[in-house]
Design an enzyme around this catalytic site. Structure first.
Site, mmCIF file in Angstrom:
data_model
loop_
_atom_site.group_PDB
_atom_site.id
_atom_site.type_symbol
_atom_site.label_atom_id
_atom_site.label_comp_id
_atom_site.label_asym_id
_atom_site.label_seq_id
_atom_site.Cartn_x
_atom_site.Cartn_y
_atom_site.Cartn_z
ATOM 1 N N LYS A 1 -1.340 -1.462 -13.180
ATOM 2 C CA LYS A 1 -1.100 -0.910 -14.617
ATOM 3 C C LYS A 1 -0.541 -2.289 -15.455
ATOM 4 O O LYS A 1 -1.689 -2.989 -15.492
ATOM 5 C CB LYS A 1 0.168 0.327 -14.706
ATOM 6 C CG LYS A 1 -0.296 1.380 -13.832
ATOM 7 C CD LYS A 1 0.694 2.550 -13.944
ATOM 8 C CE LYS A 1 0.167 3.666 -12.995
ATOM 9 N NZ LYS A 1 1.355 4.732 -13.015
ATOM 10 N N ARG B 1 -5.979 -1.767 -7.773
ATOM 11 C CA ARG B 1 -5.477 -0.421 -7.497
ATOM 12 C C ARG B 1 -4.374 -0.393 -6.396
ATOM 13 O O ARG B 1 -4.904 -0.587 -5.264
ATOM 14 C CB ARG B 1 -6.448 0.744 -7.373
ATOM 15 C CG ARG B 1 -5.805 1.999 -7.526
ATOM 16 C CD ARG B 1 -6.684 3.021 -7.717
ATOM 17 N NE ARG B 1 -7.340 2.780 -9.416
ATOM 18 C CZ ARG B 1 -6.644 3.303 -10.330
ATOM 19 N NH1 ARG B 1 -5.530 4.068 -10.345
ATOM 20 N NH2 ARG B 1 -6.794 3.013 -11.805
ATOM 21 N N ASP C 1 11.452 3.295 -10.366
ATOM 22 C CA ASP C 1 10.060 3.252 -10.177
ATOM 23 C C ASP C 1 9.537 2.572 -11.498
ATOM 24 O O ASP C 1 9.587 3.316 -12.514
ATOM 25 C CB ASP C 1 9.502 4.477 -10.107
ATOM 26 C CG ASP C 1 8.031 4.910 -10.011
ATOM 27 O OD1 ASP C 1 7.575 3.734 -10.298
ATOM 28 O OD2 ASP C 1 7.571 5.914 -9.797
ATOM 29 N N GLU D 1 -1.924 -2.141 11.453
ATOM 30 C CA GLU D 1 -0.592 -1.359 11.398
ATOM 31 C C GLU D 1 0.288 -2.201 11.693
ATOM 32 O O GLU D 1 0.265 -3.017 12.787
ATOM 33 C CB GLU D 1 -0.806 -0.074 12.664
ATOM 34 C CG GLU D 1 -1.844 1.078 11.700
ATOM 35 C CD GLU D 1 -1.958 2.213 12.780
ATOM 36 O OE1 GLU D 1 -1.582 2.147 13.706
ATOM 37 O OE2 GLU D 1 -2.522 3.301 12.428
ATOM 38 N N THR E 1 3.346 0.287 -9.066
ATOM 39 C CA THR E 1 1.836 0.124 -8.880
ATOM 40 C C THR E 1 1.780 -1.293 -9.056
ATOM 41 O O THR E 1 2.370 -2.100 -9.557
ATOM 42 C CB THR E 1 1.039 1.054 -9.624
ATOM 43 O OG1 THR E 1 1.273 0.459 -11.080
ATOM 44 C CG2 THR E 1 1.282 2.481 -9.777
ATOM 45 N N TYR F 1 -8.003 -3.311 11.006
ATOM 46 C CA TYR F 1 -6.863 -2.373 11.229
ATOM 47 C C TYR F 1 -5.546 -3.471 11.406
ATOM 48 O O TYR F 1 -5.879 -4.271 12.137
ATOM 49 C CB TYR F 1 -7.191 -1.644 12.269
ATOM 50 C CG TYR F 1 -6.884 -0.154 11.659
ATOM 51 C CD1 TYR F 1 -5.995 0.588 11.222
ATOM 52 C CD2 TYR F 1 -8.038 0.653 12.055
ATOM 53 C CE1 TYR F 1 -5.950 1.703 10.405
ATOM 54 C CE2 TYR F 1 -8.003 2.049 11.403
ATOM 55 C CZ TYR F 1 -6.927 2.417 10.782
ATOM 56 O OH TYR F 1 -7.055 3.695 10.238
#
Ligand SMILES: *Cc1c(COP(=O)(O)O)cnc(C)c1O
Length: 498
Positions: A286, A292, A254, A79, A283, A77
């Site tokens: 792509k 991903r 985007d 955060e 992303t 973790y």
């Protein structure tokens, strides 16, 4: 079953194939717990190897990228952001996140990079909320003489919520090529904003800059959102930024689809959004050919808001995926990737030209990027029929709406083709001409069938069997020359997973 042991026995004394050994060891570990999952992984490789991948949003990432994702980093973790965590023991994740961010900035020439978003949709939420916080929430708090949201009254909070929820977003219509996260009614973005859409010009199929400028002046949106999943024209970001500035809109781009083309220098000068946009989202899987995931790039003045992706819209980041991003960004910052990005566009232009030559209607008459949109309604077909028939013939691609589509997003009038994956395999213009020839032959041989009520079906069709057999043979001929992950021998697994 002891797949790894069998492999080691079989290859004893042979030269080591590290990639195959890694793959076998992974499959072995999975199969010991869930053989059916191991089988699906191997079958997916067989499928992707035996069908030509023309899905414009997909690619093949390196085995190094895959290895970075599949390990204990997923357990941690973290955060917060590098150097500012809400958990102890994040030193190594800090190093990974800093490196990924540094590589991203070096690769794309951005002032700031936030590499935590889990996906492109996440990246857009992070960007939206950063903009709303900077331009709406923070000034409202200042008006109340407060710095901390937790200290204002319920009435003040309600006032801020109402103001945050009533900001205007001008984004591209889904049918014109925009993404569902750009204010499509079924997406949360349509609830977050007062959304206005622009469309492509009906005649040209391209953006109408004068109309866009007029809309900006009429609407005066907080956010002017540019970016697409299915648009093939060049976009002049320098010009659009000057229009955004005229009305003081935040320009957000985007570039989920074409980030790899920017990274590789396939889109430069005024066609590269990064120097112009206040915020870019993308992303990483792509055209960028990484794991991903998603990312936000921004000007310095947005950095402190963007870095608060957690707590704004996310929880913990995926350290394993950030590690894989660092590798992919490094891979993309090479002369090989530059050549790759240029070849994607060359191939795409060839594919479009060859399709047109065969009498197939291509949206906007061609392409300036990695996407080719085919109008199958012109052949009396739906995208659904064309997609299914082409898949039967050995090609994987997706149906897509075209501007002002009358069949809607389920059946659609179009097909979206893309060249990032085939170009990764090493294919060039000769293969594109051949692929166009195969696609044209298949499309021309599809006949819509009747549905149960005797009407012309939007889903069912018949296909000429000779054309199908020939297509499969020809696609196999191409794929035999350009093998996906050639280091990996899937035949080895046949005896386990049949
Ligand atoms: C693919 C895409 C996204 C979403 O990416 P996910 O990783 O699937 O969430 C967002 N915007 C655009 C323009 C896209 O093409």
């Amino acid at each position: 079953m002891d797949i790894l042991k069998d492999y080691l026995t079989k290859t004893a004394g042979e030269e080591l194939n590290a990639e195959m050994l890694t793959f076998v060891a992974n499959i072995d570990a999975v199969a010991k717990k869930r053989p059916e999952i191991a089988k699906s992984i191997v079958k997916e490789l067989v499928d992707q190897r035996s069908h030509l991948k023309l899905i414009a949003s997909e690619n093949f990432c390196s085995l190094a990228v895959q290895s970075a994702m599949g390990n204990l980093l997923t357990d941690k973790y973290a955060e917060g952001y590098a150097g500012n965590r809400f958990y102890a023991g994040c030193d190594n994740v800090d190093d990974i996140e800093r490196l990924a961010s540094k590589e991203a900035m070096a690769l794309l020439g951005a002032e700031h990079a936030y590499v935590q978003p889990h996906s492109g949709a996440d990246a857009n939420l992070v960007a939206f909320w950063a903009i709303l916080r900077k331009h709406v929430q923070t000034p409202a708090l200042e008006k109340f003489g407060e710095k901390n949201l937790l200290n204002i009254t319920k009435e003040q909070w309600d006032e801020i919520r109402a103001e945050m929820g009533n900001q205007k977003l001008l984004g591209m219509d889904l049918y014109s090529g925009g993404h569902l996260t750009h204010g499509y009614r079924h997406n949360v973005s349509a609830q977050m904003f007062d959304v206005y859409n622009y469309h492509v010009d009906k005649e040209t199929g391209l953006l109408d800059y004068e109309n866009l400028r007029q809309m900006l002046h009429d609407i005066k949106p907080l956010i002017f959102l540019i970016g697409f999943s299915a648009y093939t024209g060049a976009v002049d970001y320098e010009l659009l930024k000057s229009y955004a500035d005229e009305v003081g809109a935040v320009m957000m781009v985007d570039m989920a689809h074409f980030a790899g083309l920017v990274a590789g220098g396939g889109l430069t000068g005024k066609y590269n959004p990064i120097p112009y946009a206040h915020i870019c989202t993308t992303t990483t899987h792509k055209t960028l050919r990484g794991p991903r995931g998603g990312m936000v790039l921004c000007k310095k003045e947005y950095a402190e808001y963007v870095d608060k992706g957690c707590p704004h819209v996310m929880g913990g980041p995926l350290p394993n995926v950030m590690a894989a991003k660092a590798i992919a960004f490094k891979e993309a910052n090479t002369p090989e990737f530059k050549a790759y990005a240029k070849k994607i566009i060359e191939n795409s232009k060839q594919l479009a030209a060859s399709l047109i030559e065969k009498g197939i209607k291509v949206q906007a008459g061609g392409t300036e990027n990695h996407i080719v949109l085919v109008d199958v309604a012109a052949l009396g077909l739906t995208g659904r029929q064309a997609e299914s028939a082409l898949r039967e013939c050995g090609m994987t691609l997706n149906r897509n709406t075209l501007p002002f589509d009358e069949y809607g997003p389920w059946y659609t009038s179009g097909l979206r083709l893309g060249t990032p994956a085939t170009t990764t395999l090493g294919m060039g213009r000769d293969e594109m001409a051949e692929i166009a020839d195969i696609i044209a032959a298949v499309l021309k041989s599809i006949k819509p069938a009747l549905d149960k009520k005797g009407n012309v079906s939007k889903a069912r069709y018949t296909l000429d069997e000779d054309v199908k057999t020939a297509s499969i043979r020809r696609i196999k001929g191409i794929l035999d020359k350009f093998v996906l992950y050639p280091e990996i021998d899937t035949d080895f697994f046949t005896k386990y997973f049949n």
